[in-house]
Design a protein around this motif. Structure first.
Motif, short mmCIF file in Angstrom:
data_model
loop_
_atom_site.label_atom_id
_atom_site.label_comp_id
_atom_site.label_asym_id
_atom_site.label_seq_id
_atom_site.Cartn_x
_atom_site.Cartn_y
_atom_site.Cartn_z
N ASP A 20 0.88 -1.17 0.00
CA ASP A 20 0.00 0.00 0.00
C ASP A 20 0.91 1.22 0.00
O ASP A 20 1.63 1.45 0.99
CB ASP A 20 -0.88 0.03 1.24
CG ASP A 20 -2.00 -0.99 1.18
OD1 ASP A 20 -2.55 -1.20 0.09
OD2 ASP A 20 -2.32 -1.57 2.24
N ARG A 128 1.34 -5.59 2.10
CA ARG A 128 0.00 -6.15 2.13
C ARG A 128 0.06 -7.64 2.47
O ARG A 128 0.97 -8.34 2.04
CB ARG A 128 -0.67 -6.03 0.76
CG ARG A 128 -1.12 -4.66 0.41
CD ARG A 128 -1.88 -4.72 -0.90
NE ARG A 128 -2.28 -3.38 -1.30
CZ ARG A 128 -2.66 -3.06 -2.51
NH1 ARG A 128 -2.69 -3.97 -3.46
NH2 ARG A 128 -3.01 -1.83 -2.80
N ASP A 132 -5.35 -9.13 1.69
CA ASP A 132 -5.46 -7.73 1.27
C ASP A 132 -5.23 -7.61 -0.24
O ASP A 132 -5.88 -6.81 -0.90
CB ASP A 132 -4.45 -6.86 2.00
CG ASP A 132 -4.76 -6.74 3.48
OD1 ASP A 132 -5.92 -6.96 3.87
OD2 ASP A 132 -3.83 -6.41 4.25
N GLN A 135 -8.34 -8.75 -2.00
CA GLN A 135 -9.38 -7.73 -1.87
C GLN A 135 -9.11 -6.57 -2.82
O GLN A 135 -10.03 -6.05 -3.45
CB GLN A 135 -9.45 -7.24 -0.43
CG GLN A 135 -10.53 -6.23 -0.17
CD GLN A 135 -10.56 -5.79 1.28
OE1 GLN A 135 -9.77 -6.22 2.10
NE2 GLN A 135 -11.51 -4.93 1.60
#
Length: 156
Positions: A20, A128, A132, A135
């Motif tokens: 991220d 991540r 994650d 997703q």
């Protein structure tokens, strides 16, 4: 993202998948002459590279710049050596503090030329987990599908 007029040499697409991205910085690179020539030929890889702080300096490790094809002997360079990044002192302190405080990683996103100077876009990122990533892929697919439906509706 690098500026529009930049000539992109290498990009690390996997980094945006595995991390991220929280904040990005543009940094200069300390390079040898043969490294610059190899970069102009787009002979670089950013996969599995990362940045770290040592003695109030930021270094990049794992960037592979292939030896220049027309160079030889003492004029060459070591392809996988650590390379120093050029940033303002306040940026270095901010990055170092956030890495220690928030347990972040420093990853390069892109290597490019801007007005004949080699630059690297680095990001402070958080890793991540596998769920994650799944997703994020699902969200991206849903967003794409919604955009397609919207475009189809506008065409009618």
């Amino acid at each position: 993202m690098p500026p529009r007029d930049a000539k992109i040499v290498a990009s690390n697409r996997k980094a945006r998948h595995d991390y991220d991205v929280l904040d990005t910085f543009e940094a200069g690179l300390v390079l040898q002459g043969s490294e610059v020539k190899s970069l102009r030929d787009a002979k670089a890889q950013l996969v599995d590279s990362y940045g770290f702080v040592r003695n109030d300096e930021i270094w990049l490790k794992g960037v592979h710049i292939a030896p220049y094809s027309h160079g030889h002997g003492k004029d060459g360079h070591e392809p996988d050596r650590e390379r120093k990044l050029l940033l303002h002192r306040r940026e270095i302190h901010e990055i170092a503090e956030r890495i220690n405080r928030e347990r972040l990683t420093l990853v390069p996103l892109a290597l490019y030329f801007l007005e004949s100077r080699a630059k690297v876009e680095i990001a402070l990122a958080r890793g991540r987990k596998q769920h994650d990533r799944r997703q994020a892929i699902a969200e991206r697919d849903a967003r794409r599908e919604a955009e397609r439906a919207f475009a189809d509706r506008q065409r009618r």
